[in-house]
Design a protein around this motif. Structure first.
Motif, PDB file in Angstrom:
ATOM      1  N   GLY A  88      17.411  18.907  22.368  1.00 28.01           N
ATOM      2  CA  GLY A  88      18.081  18.649  23.596  1.00 28.01           C
ATOM      3  C   GLY A  88      18.807  19.628  24.103  1.00 28.01           C
ATOM      4  N   LEU A  89      18.761  20.743  23.254  1.00 31.77           N
ATOM      5  CA  LEU A  89      19.517  22.036  23.558  1.00 31.77           C
ATOM      6  C   LEU A  89      19.048  22.920  24.771  1.00 31.77           C
ATOM      7  CD1 LEU A  89      20.705  23.518  20.134  1.00 31.77           C
ATOM      8  CD2 LEU A  89      22.062  22.095  21.740  1.00 31.77           C
ATOM      9  N   PRO A  90      19.648  23.634  25.698  1.00 30.20           N
ATOM     10  CA  PRO A  90      18.921  24.336  26.689  1.00 30.20           C
ATOM     11  C   PRO A  90      17.810  25.115  26.164  1.00 30.20           C
ATOM     12  CG  PRO A  90      21.446  24.543  26.774  1.00 30.20           C
ATOM     13  CD  PRO A  90      21.043  23.856  25.262  1.00 30.20           C
ATOM     14  N   GLY A  91      16.845  25.226  26.755  1.00 31.10           N
ATOM     15  CA  GLY A  91      15.576  25.826  26.505  1.00 31.10           C
ATOM     16  C   GLY A  91      14.710  25.324  25.554  1.00 31.10           C
ATOM     17  N   ASN A  92      15.125  23.969  24.989  1.00 31.95           N
ATOM     18  CA  ASN A  92      14.356  23.252  23.997  1.00 31.95           C
ATOM     19  C   ASN A  92      13.694  23.878  22.854  1.00 31.95           C
ATOM     20  OD1 ASN A  92      14.457  20.861  25.517  1.00 31.95           O
ATOM     21  ND2 ASN A  92      12.907  21.493  26.983  1.00 31.95           N
ATOM     22  N   PRO A  93      14.670  24.440  22.086  1.00 30.20           N
ATOM     23  CA  PRO A  93      14.223  25.252  20.929  1.00 30.20           C
ATOM     24  C   PRO A  93      13.417  24.462  19.852  1.00 30.20           C
ATOM     25  CG  PRO A  93      16.523  24.816  20.826  1.00 30.20           C
ATOM     26  CD  PRO A  93      16.038  24.350  22.169  1.00 30.20           C
ATOM     27  N   ILE A  94      13.648  22.940  20.073  1.00 30.42           N
ATOM     28  CA  ILE A  94      12.724  22.234  19.129  1.00 30.42           C
ATOM     29  C   ILE A  94      12.328  21.080  20.068  1.00 30.42           C
ATOM     30  CG2 ILE A  94      13.095  20.424  17.338  1.00 30.42           C
ATOM     31  CD1 ILE A  94      13.200  23.394  16.158  1.00 30.42           C
TER      32      ILE A  94
END
Length: 144
Positions: A110-116
């Motif tokens: 759910g972090l910006p940029g969808n790292p996961i």
């Protein structure tokens, strides 16, 4: 030690956590990380978060590292081989790395940029899973 039997991406945070624990136990506050691939960067970040002074030594910088495009499926035990050769603590250590890594990856959801991004993955087969291990090996009878 990239790879962990092919599960380096899956286990990178857990491996870093264990390595940093060993380094911190020496009471030395300065540590060196060799390489800035997936294992090197997760180790350096884990060490920084633990309050250690980190220096990274690397031949290549991003984007020229081997794991710059690291991505993968959550497969922490997909390639374990020769487990009979492993130490008695192997299973416990492997599970500890897998559990720590999974929790860390979940923290990035759910972090910006969808790292996961977790996605379901399915495999279709006419052979039941429990029968696949006992299926006869394919032959070359039809080749000529």
């Amino acid at each position: 030690n990239y790879g962990h039997g092919g599960s380096g991406w899956s286990l990178s945070w857990g491996a870093a956590y264990l390595a940093v624990g060993h380094a911190a136990a020496t009471l030395e506050r300065r540590v060196a990380v060799i390489g800035c691939g997936i294992i090197g960067l997760t180790s350096a970040l884990t060490a920084l978060r633990a309050g250690l002074d980190v220096t990274i030594y690397t031949r290549d910088l991003l984007p020229h590292t081997r794991s710059v495009r690291a991505n993968g499926s959550w497969t922490p035990d997909s390639r374990i081989a020769l487990s009979a050769q492993a130490s008695p603590s192997f299973a416990r250590t492997w599970e500890q790395m897998a559990r720590y890594s999974l929790q860390t990856y979940r923290d990035y959801l759910g972090l910006p940029g969808n790292p996961i991004d977790f996605r379901d993955n399915y495999t279709l087969s006419d052979t039941p899973l429990d029968a696949a291990d006992h299926a006869p090996a394919p032959t070359d009878a039809g080749k000529g």
